[in-house]
Design a protein around this motif. Structure first.
Motif, PDB file in Angstrom:
ATOM      1  N   ARG A  46       0.837  -1.211   0.000  1.00 36.18           N
ATOM      2  CA  ARG A  46       0.000   0.000   0.000  1.00 36.18           C
ATOM      3  C   ARG A  46       0.869   1.257   0.000  1.00 36.18           C
ATOM      4  O   ARG A  46       0.544   2.236  -0.658  1.00 36.18           O
ATOM      5  CB  ARG A  46      -0.951  -0.005   1.192  1.00 36.18           C
ATOM      6  N   ARG A  78       0.883   3.998  -2.941  1.00 36.55           N
ATOM      7  CA  ARG A  78       0.647   5.424  -2.653  1.00 36.55           C
ATOM      8  C   ARG A  78       1.810   6.277  -3.159  1.00 36.55           C
ATOM      9  O   ARG A  78       1.608   7.350  -3.712  1.00 36.55           O
ATOM     10  CB  ARG A  78       0.445   5.624  -1.147  1.00 36.55           C
ATOM     11  N   GLN A 125       1.477   6.665  -6.781  1.00 36.10           N
ATOM     12  CA  GLN A 125       0.378   7.590  -7.051  1.00 36.10           C
ATOM     13  C   GLN A 125       0.840   9.048  -6.880  1.00 36.10           C
ATOM     14  O   GLN A 125       0.553   9.901  -7.711  1.00 36.10           O
ATOM     15  CB  GLN A 125      -0.776   7.275  -6.099  1.00 36.10           C
TER      16      GLN A 125
END
Length: 145
Positions: A11, A15, A18
């Motif tokens: 995760r 992130r 992103q």
């Protein structure tokens, strides 16, 4: 417990990717690209980063068939991901027909990281390169889709 830690790391990496994509897209929008195009070019930059990081982390990566002119592209991609010194083993392609066409095989022997490189450099370098190569990259994408 380990699985939970690995999922958490996944995760975090997702992130981080992103955030990098958003930052590159914002930089491209600053160069005058539309939002959708900026997002697409930023995704391409991240895809290239993934490939480049694999090369840097795994000396021995081989590109079996390259045109000699593609060496500059390989260098630019590795440099934009932090490479400061690159040691390559370059030979004629092992496939006789490819070698006859002038193709080469490139084996990455060693990649040394630039000391002064950081995420901000990657964002700026990637956005600028995507901006300069916009036409070529979008044409290549349209051929593959």
């Amino acid at each position: 417990m380990e699985y939970g830690a690995m999922a958490g790391e996944g995760r975090v990496m997702e992130r981080l990717q992103q955030v990098l994509a958003e930052s590159i897209a914002q930089q491209l929008e600053g160069y005058g690209h539309g939002h959708t195009e900026a997002q697409l070019l930023a995704a391409l930059a991240l895809e290239r980063l993934h490939t480049v990081l694999q090369v840097r982390d795994e000396p021995g990566t081989e590109f079996a068939r390259m045109q000699p002119g593609d060496l500059s592209t390989l260098w630019e991609e590795l440099r934009s991901a932090g490479a400061g010194r690159l040691l390559l083993d370059i030979r004629p392609a092992s496939d006789p027909q490819a070698a006859e066409r002038g193709d080469i095989a490139v084996n990455v022997v060693e990649v040394e990281r630039r000391e002064d490189w950081g995420a901000g450099d990657f964002i700026e370098d990637s956005a600028f390169e995507m901006h300069l190569r916009r036409e070529e990259l979008l044409a290549r994408l349209s051929r593959t889709n």
